[in-house]
Scaffold this active site. Structure first.
Site, PDB file in Angstrom:
ATOM      1  N   ASN A   1       7.847   1.375  -4.710  1.00  0.00           N
ATOM      2  CA  ASN A   1       6.641   0.548  -4.648  1.00  0.00           C
ATOM      3  C   ASN A   1       5.508   1.361  -5.241  1.00  0.00           C
ATOM      4  O   ASN A   1       5.136   2.406  -4.691  1.00  0.00           O
ATOM      5  CB  ASN A   1       6.340   0.179  -3.191  1.00  0.00           C
ATOM      6  CG  ASN A   1       4.983  -0.473  -3.008  1.00  0.00           C
ATOM      7  OD1 ASN A   1       4.460  -1.098  -3.926  1.00  0.00           O
ATOM      8  ND2 ASN A   1       4.410  -0.329  -1.822  1.00  0.00           N
ATOM      9  N   GLY A   2       4.944   0.901  -6.363  1.00  0.00           N
ATOM     10  CA  GLY A   2       3.806   1.612  -6.931  1.00  0.00           C
ATOM     11  C   GLY A   2       3.881   1.744  -8.439  1.00  0.00           C
ATOM     12  O   GLY A   2       4.573   0.983  -9.123  1.00  0.00           O
ATOM     13  N   GLU A   3       3.149   2.729  -8.941  1.00  0.00           N
ATOM     14  CA  GLU A   3       3.099   3.006 -10.374  1.00  0.00           C
ATOM     15  C   GLU A   3       3.040   4.512 -10.595  1.00  0.00           C
ATOM     16  O   GLU A   3       2.316   5.219  -9.884  1.00  0.00           O
ATOM     17  CB  GLU A   3       1.868   2.372 -11.031  1.00  0.00           C
ATOM     18  CG  GLU A   3       1.706   0.875 -10.847  1.00  0.00           C
ATOM     19  CD  GLU A   3       2.678   0.050 -11.674  1.00  0.00           C
ATOM     20  OE1 GLU A   3       3.348   0.639 -12.561  1.00  0.00           O
ATOM     21  OE2 GLU A   3       2.773  -1.165 -11.431  1.00  0.00           O
TER      22      GLU A   3
ATOM     23  N   ILE B   1     -17.594 -11.035  -5.276  1.00  0.00           N
ATOM     24  CA  ILE B   1     -17.763 -11.948  -4.151  1.00  0.00           C
ATOM     25  C   ILE B   1     -19.129 -11.708  -3.527  1.00  0.00           C
ATOM     26  O   ILE B   1     -19.536 -10.559  -3.332  1.00  0.00           O
ATOM     27  CB  ILE B   1     -16.662 -11.726  -3.093  1.00  0.00           C
ATOM     28  CG1 ILE B   1     -15.335 -12.295  -3.580  1.00  0.00           C
ATOM     29  CG2 ILE B   1     -17.032 -12.339  -1.758  1.00  0.00           C
ATOM     30  CD1 ILE B   1     -15.274 -13.803  -3.618  1.00  0.00           C
TER      31      ILE B   1
ATOM     32  N   CYS C   1       5.270  -3.679  -5.414  1.00  0.00           N
ATOM     33  CA  CYS C   1       6.454  -4.229  -4.796  1.00  0.00           C
ATOM     34  C   CYS C   1       6.450  -3.981  -3.299  1.00  0.00           C
ATOM     35  O   CYS C   1       5.491  -3.482  -2.733  1.00  0.00           O
ATOM     36  CB  CYS C   1       7.707  -3.589  -5.411  1.00  0.00           C
ATOM     37  SG  CYS C   1       7.728  -3.620  -7.221  1.00  0.00           S
TER      38      CYS C   1
ATOM     39  N   ARG D   1      10.079  -7.476  -5.935  1.00  0.00           N
ATOM     40  CA  ARG D   1       9.403  -6.991  -7.135  1.00  0.00           C
ATOM     41  C   ARG D   1       8.266  -7.887  -7.589  1.00  0.00           C
ATOM     42  O   ARG D   1       8.409  -9.107  -7.688  1.00  0.00           O
ATOM     43  CB  ARG D   1      10.401  -6.843  -8.298  1.00  0.00           C
ATOM     44  CG  ARG D   1       9.753  -6.167  -9.510  1.00  0.00           C
ATOM     45  CD  ARG D   1      10.682  -6.012 -10.670  1.00  0.00           C
ATOM     46  NE  ARG D   1      10.041  -5.197 -11.716  1.00  0.00           N
ATOM     47  CZ  ARG D   1      10.309  -5.280 -13.002  1.00  0.00           C
ATOM     48  NH1 ARG D   1      11.230  -6.115 -13.442  1.00  0.00           N
ATOM     49  NH2 ARG D   1       9.676  -4.504 -13.860  1.00  0.00           N
ATOM     50  N   LEU D   2       7.118  -7.239  -7.868  1.00  0.00           N
ATOM     51  CA  LEU D   2       6.017  -7.838  -8.615  1.00  0.00           C
ATOM     52  C   LEU D   2       6.010  -7.146  -9.970  1.00  0.00           C
ATOM     53  O   LEU D   2       5.727  -5.952 -10.066  1.00  0.00           O
ATOM     54  CB  LEU D   2       4.677  -7.630  -7.904  1.00  0.00           C
ATOM     55  CG  LEU D   2       3.421  -8.123  -8.636  1.00  0.00           C
ATOM     56  CD1 LEU D   2       3.467  -9.632  -8.829  1.00  0.00           C
ATOM     57  CD2 LEU D   2       2.158  -7.723  -7.877  1.00  0.00           C
TER      58      LEU D   2
END
Length: 634
Positions: free
Chosen positions: A75-77, A291, A2, A50-51
């Site tokens: 923001n975070g986990e 990549i 977030c 929020r994500l």
């Protein structure tokens, strides 16, 4: 994952305008496209984007505690939130949601600031306690998640996940900090504790700050550190078993998500380790992304493909054109302040690719810092052994003279580029390592700056804080101190900033299992021979992973995530390199010697020297200052 924002009045209890908070949130909609919210009370306001990753519908923010006394934006986990939830419930806490945000609130109410030591995760959060009239700002141990802040003229403190949010506040002082320019020219980024704008700072990793109404903003408090002062005396076999156990726990704890999850895969030791352990723990094929470049010397996709085949992953690969320099201005917008790590370009592209398939991606970042995987750490270890053999009174005159006389041979094979080694050996270990880390050495910076800038800079040198950090480190050897500097200074300022901004630009959550603090603390206690063995770094980790990965993956030369910027600056960006000295935002500052920059550009374009790193730094600074000029005048 977030984005957060807030305003806190330290002088009085003035109301906070909700629209101002919404504006600070709208500029980071990319960090949280799934929801937004604002909460205000006398003297304080909190905003959130929020994500959704866990408890997709049940944990909107700002979130109030069960009793309504505390409000959080986060923001975070928190990876161990289920375990903490059970413990807090046994102590009487009540929960209304299934996510980790409410656990932070309950932990604060149960343990106060000591709650931080109980969290295993990546986070930056702001928690307002209405009873104590206190704002609690905190950042995770290693700085995975960012937090910018500034104190305004009226005494209010504003904060946000990205600098652009602070720029959205009309009262922010908008003056370039010359000391941040000195830092940037040295390192290629502006370190924690400072920002490109005077008066703005980043809360350092592993620190918190408690703010109160009617009290001046306090200093930050360090709540976590890593110590290299002790050595584990277990056998190599036991150390391998302990390491494997910690690696498995670190990876599996970061696989919890209510959305699609995958991994970045370069085919190197670190990302391959993460993918191997994910495959071991998962019933379904792991989704992996890689990549590559259309320049063979820079392309690792064949290695990534071989590892993907070994573990039967659902692999996605994309080749990026070597003229992918069109991203430059997008990168400038992502980072807000000058940032010269050119690997940000392929990092953004792999994040872009990953987001097409997953919402969460695990990365291999952190192992080089923790286990001594960088070449510079191995070289420093050897240099420290050489310093121990030659008295300091002899080193400086002998190696100093050799460093002055030896030609700068960018074109030569690495073993023949001895000038930097001689210069380093003439110094003490800390000063020598600072020289090894610097993108632009002190004497090179002095030649770039104008007399006016040198006056503004005064006695400050970018290397001084790093040297002091190393000298004060809880460490026993030069290798310890080098790793400590990488973990505490370079990692949050460079690597983690790069991954956070490029991943969040596409609304992707990146998780770093190899930065689990228990793993970092274990690695810090390893004997030096288990970190550096001969010319090989990350020795114990490589030995441990031989049961999963072949030796040609584990012991092949490290490539890194590089881009062909030297060729770009001789080709399609040659005009941009010349323009740095002849016009634009950088020239308008009056802080640089235009003649010197022009000489560097022409020498590089003609192929007489490789000045690509400093020219890239100056180009990114010029573009960043131009963008800031626009923001500052709006």
């Amino acid at each position: 994952m977030c984005g957060i924002a807030g305003i806190f009045h330290t002088q009085g209890m003035k109301p906070v305008d909700p629209e101002r908070l919404r504006a600070m949130g709208d500029v980071i909609a990319h960090r949280g496209p799934d929801g937004h919210g604002v909460w205000t009370a006398p003297g304080v306001g909190l905003g959130h984007r929020r994500l959704s990753i866990i408890d997709l519908a049940g944990s909107p923010q700002p979130m109030a505690s069960a009793d309504g006394a505390a409000v959080l934006v986060f923001n975070g986990e928190i990876y161990n939130y289920q375990e903490l939830r059970r413990e807090l419930a046994s102590l009487g806490a009540q929960f209304r949601t299934d996510g980790d945000s409410e656990v932070i609130l309950a932990a604060w109410q149960q343990w106060g600031v000591d709650c931080l030591a109980r969290f295993n995760g990546m986070f930056a959060f702001a928690l307002y306690d209405q009873r104590a009239r206190t704002l609690f700002l905190a950042r995770d141990r290693l700085g995975v998640k960012p937090l910018h802040m500034a104190t305004l003229a009226d005494g209010s403190v504003i904060f946000g996940s990205e600098l652009k949010q602070l720029l959205a506040h009309p009262m922010l002082r908008r003056t370039i900090d010359p000391l941040a320019v000195e830092d940037y020219l040295a390192w290629g980024f502006v370190p924690d504790g400072r920002a490109i704008l005077a008066g703005v700072e980043k809360l350092p990793a592993g620190h918190y700050r408690l703010l109160r109404h009617d009290a001046p903003p306090p200093s930050s408090v360090r709540w976590w550190d890593v110590s290299f002062a002790e050595r584990d005396k277990a056998s190599q076999k036991d150390l391998e078993a302990h390491l494997l156990h910690r690696l498995r726990k670190a990876v599996t704890s970061r696989m919890a998500a209510d959305v699609p999850l995958g991994a970045f895969l370069s085919g190197g030791v670190d990302s391959s380790t993460v993918v191997a352990l994910m495959a071991e723990a998962s019933r379904d094929p792991v989704k992996t992304c890689a990549i590559g470049f259309d320049v063979a010397a820079l392309d690792e996709t064949s290695w990534a493909g071989a590892v993907a085949q070994r573990f039967a992953t659902q692999h996605h690969a994309r080749t990026v054109s070597s003229d992918d320099f069109e991203l430059v201005d997008r990168l400038v917008a992502m980072f807000d302040e000058p940032f010269a790590d050119a690997s940000a370009l392929p990092t953004f592209r792999v994040c872009e690719l990953a987001r097409q398939h997953v919402t969460v991606a695990l990365s291999g970042d952190g192992a080089d810092e923790a286990f001594a995987g960088y070449r510079r750490q191995v070289f420093h270890h050897r240099e420290e052994q050489a310093r121990a053999l030659v008295p300091a009174g002899l080193r400086r005159p002998v190696f100093g003279a050799l460093g002055r006389l030896y030609p700068k041979a960018d074109w030569a094979p690495r073993p023949l580029r001895a000038k930097a080694t001689f210069q380093s050996l003439a110094e003490d270990g800390e000063t020598g390592y600072a020289r090894a880390l610097a993108v632009t050495a002190p004497e090179a910076r002095a030649a770039l700056f104008s007399p006016e800038f040198l006056r503004l800079r005064g006695d400050y040198r970018a290397e001084t804080p790093l040297i002091d950090l190393m000298r004060q480190a809880p460490a026993r050897s030069g290798l310890d101190r080098a790793q400590y500097a990488d973990l505490k200074f370079m990692l949050p300022g460079d690597i983690l900033t790069k991954v956070d901004r490029t991943s969040m630009a596409v609304s992707l959550e990146a998780r770093e299992p190899l930065l689990d603090h228990r793993l970092i603390e274990f690695a810090a206690g390893l004997p030096e021979a288990m970190r550096v063995h001969g010319a090989t770094g990350k020795w114990l980790m490589k030995q441990t992973m031989r049961r999963y990965l072949p030796d040609d993956v584990l012991f092949r030369p490290k490539m890194g995530f590089v881009t062909p910027i030297a060729a770009w600056l001789r080709g399609p960006l040659a005009g941009a390199a010349r323009a740095i000295a002849t016009g634009g935002a950088l020239t308008r500052t009056g802080w640089f010697d235009a003649t010197r920059i022009a000489t560097l550009a022409e020498s590089h374009i003609a192929g007489r020297a490789d000045n690509s790193r400093v020219l890239w730094q100056l180009l990114m600074l010029d573009r960043s200052l131009a963008r800031l000029d626009t923001a500052l005048s709006s």
